[in-house]
Scaffold this motif. Structure first.
Motif, PDB file in Angstrom:
ATOM      1  N   HIS A 158      31.592  40.681  42.968  1.00 45.46           N
ATOM      2  CA  HIS A 158      32.185  42.004  42.771  1.00 45.46           C
ATOM      3  C   HIS A 158      33.064  42.003  41.530  1.00 45.46           C
ATOM      4  CE1 HIS A 158      32.020  42.365  47.438  1.00 45.46           C
ATOM      5  NE2 HIS A 158      30.923  42.862  46.913  1.00 45.46           N
ATOM      6  N   ALA A 159      33.927  41.002  41.440  1.00 42.37           N
ATOM      7  CA  ALA A 159      34.898  40.950  40.344  1.00 42.37           C
ATOM      8  C   ALA A 159      34.211  40.865  38.989  1.00 42.37           C
ATOM      9  CB  ALA A 159      35.841  39.760  40.543  1.00 42.37           C
ATOM     10  N   ARG A 160      33.180  40.030  38.899  1.00 35.97           N
ATOM     11  CA  ARG A 160      32.474  39.902  37.615  1.00 35.97           C
ATOM     12  C   ARG A 160      31.796  41.212  37.234  1.00 35.97           C
ATOM     13  NH1 ARG A 160      31.461  34.463  39.435  1.00 35.97           N
ATOM     14  NH2 ARG A 160      29.545  35.134  40.505  1.00 35.97           N
ATOM     15  N   ARG A 161      31.224  41.912  38.226  1.00 37.78           N
ATOM     16  CA  ARG A 161      30.561  43.183  37.929  1.00 37.78           C
ATOM     17  C   ARG A 161      31.564  44.224  37.456  1.00 37.78           C
ATOM     18  NH1 ARG A 161      29.232  47.578  40.771  1.00 37.78           N
ATOM     19  NH2 ARG A 161      29.892  46.729  42.774  1.00 37.78           N
ATOM     20  N   LEU A 162      32.817  44.112  37.927  1.00 41.01           N
ATOM     21  CA  LEU A 162      33.855  45.051  37.519  1.00 41.01           C
ATOM     22  C   LEU A 162      34.526  44.631  36.215  1.00 41.01           C
ATOM     23  CD1 LEU A 162      35.551  45.730  40.989  1.00 41.01           C
ATOM     24  CD2 LEU A 162      33.994  47.233  39.737  1.00 41.01           C
ATOM     25  N   GLY A 163      34.087  43.504  35.674  1.00 39.79           N
ATOM     26  CA  GLY A 163      34.655  43.048  34.407  1.00 39.79           C
ATOM     27  C   GLY A 163      36.035  42.448  34.544  1.00 39.79           C
ATOM     28  N   ILE A 164      36.355  41.873  35.706  1.00 42.29           N
ATOM     29  CA  ILE A 164      37.685  41.302  35.930  1.00 42.29           C
ATOM     30  C   ILE A 164      37.639  39.798  35.662  1.00 42.29           C
ATOM     31  CG2 ILE A 164      39.539  40.949  37.603  1.00 42.29           C
ATOM     32  CD1 ILE A 164      38.440  43.375  39.137  1.00 42.29           C
ATOM     33  N   ASP A 165      38.393  39.340  34.682  1.00 46.63           N
ATOM     34  CA  ASP A 165      38.507  37.910  34.380  1.00 46.63           C
ATOM     35  C   ASP A 165      39.621  37.341  35.262  1.00 46.63           C
ATOM     36  OD1 ASP A 165      38.386  35.401  33.325  1.00 46.63           O
ATOM     37  OD2 ASP A 165      39.180  35.952  31.349  1.00 46.63           O
ATOM     38  N   TYR A 166      39.333  37.276  36.561  1.00 45.88           N
ATOM     39  CA  TYR A 166      40.359  36.973  37.551  1.00 45.88           C
ATOM     40  C   TYR A 166      40.972  35.585  37.395  1.00 45.88           C
ATOM     41  CZ  TYR A 166      36.219  34.898  39.699  1.00 45.88           C
ATOM     42  OH  TYR A 166      35.072  34.171  39.928  1.00 45.88           O
ATOM     43  N   ARG A 167      40.200  34.598  36.902  1.00 48.55           N
ATOM     44  CA  ARG A 167      40.746  33.245  36.758  1.00 48.55           C
ATOM     45  C   ARG A 167      41.790  33.176  35.641  1.00 48.55           C
ATOM     46  NH1 ARG A 167      37.726  29.212  39.440  1.00 48.55           N
ATOM     47  NH2 ARG A 167      35.796  30.015  40.379  1.00 48.55           N
TER      48      ARG A 167
END
Length: 215
Positions: free
Chosen positions: A133-142
């Motif tokens: 989900h996060a990658r699809r939303l463009g979130i560089d969470y790390r």
């Protein structure tokens, strides 16, 4: 002659009474095969073929409107806004969500401008996403997220606390929503938790989840 006048007057009054009753029938929510009716202030989810408040029957329902049978007459009712309470803000927005498969509430929305299918979870502290989900939303969470440990049904997993620029459901939009990205593929669906729900009004009526703006 006098009897004829009295008969005409009674007919006119009856017609006026029917028109008044019909004007109080509103469709305030639409779902495939069901509609949320508001009849004289009584609100209920009624499926096709069923009868709701005031004897109003739902003949058909889709995204365009619902065909209702009111006093034996069928006509198409479009989606309407509910009458505002005396103290309600004029611009208040609301969204009705019918109970879905498994007794859960599913709602299509968006996060950071990208479409997301949410599962409403009032037991979740935050909006919860998996890595996909996060990658699809463009979130560089790390890189931008705050690392943390999260207790789940499957044990303790690694996660990252992030901030979503916006979460939108229908006309309801909340800016700056906290979310947690969990390592791995769980949760399978994006969970709409209290970091969003606490910032809108929400209640359950007749198996319908009603979300509404606070301002």
């Amino acid at each position: 002659m006098r009897g004829l006048i009295r008969l005409c007057l009674m007919t006119l009054l009856a017609g006026a009474g029917w028109a008044q009753a019909a004007s109080q029938v509103l469709v305030v929510g639409l779902f495939p095969g069901a509609a949320v009716l508001n009849v004289d202030g009584q609100r209920k989810l009624v499926r096709v073929g069923q009868t709701g408040p005031g004897g109003v029957q739902v003949v058909s329902a889709d995204s365009k409107g619902a065909v209702l049978r009111v006093d034996g007459v069928e006509r198409l009712y479009p989606l309407s806004r509910e009458p505002s309470e005396g103290f309600a803000a004029p611009g208040k927005r609301s969204l009705s969500v019918a109970k879905g498969v498994g007794g859960h509430y599913w709602v299509a929305g968006s996060a950071n401008g990208q479409p997301v299918q949410f599962l409403v979870d009032t037991g979740a502290t935050s909006v919860a996403l998996n890595e996909t989900h996060a990658r699809r939303l463009g979130i560089d969470y790390r890189s931008v997220g705050t690392p943390l440990q999260v207790n789940t049904a499957g044990g303790v997993v690694r996660g990252w606390r992030v901030n979503l620029s916006s979460v939108k459901l229908g006309d309801l939009e909340v800016l700056g929503v906290e979310a947690v990205v969990l390592e791995g593929g769980a949760p399978g669906e994006a969970l709409l938790g209290m970091s969003f729900l606490s910032r809108v009004g929400w209640r359950v009526e007749q198996d319908v989840l009603v979300l509404e703006s606070k301002f």
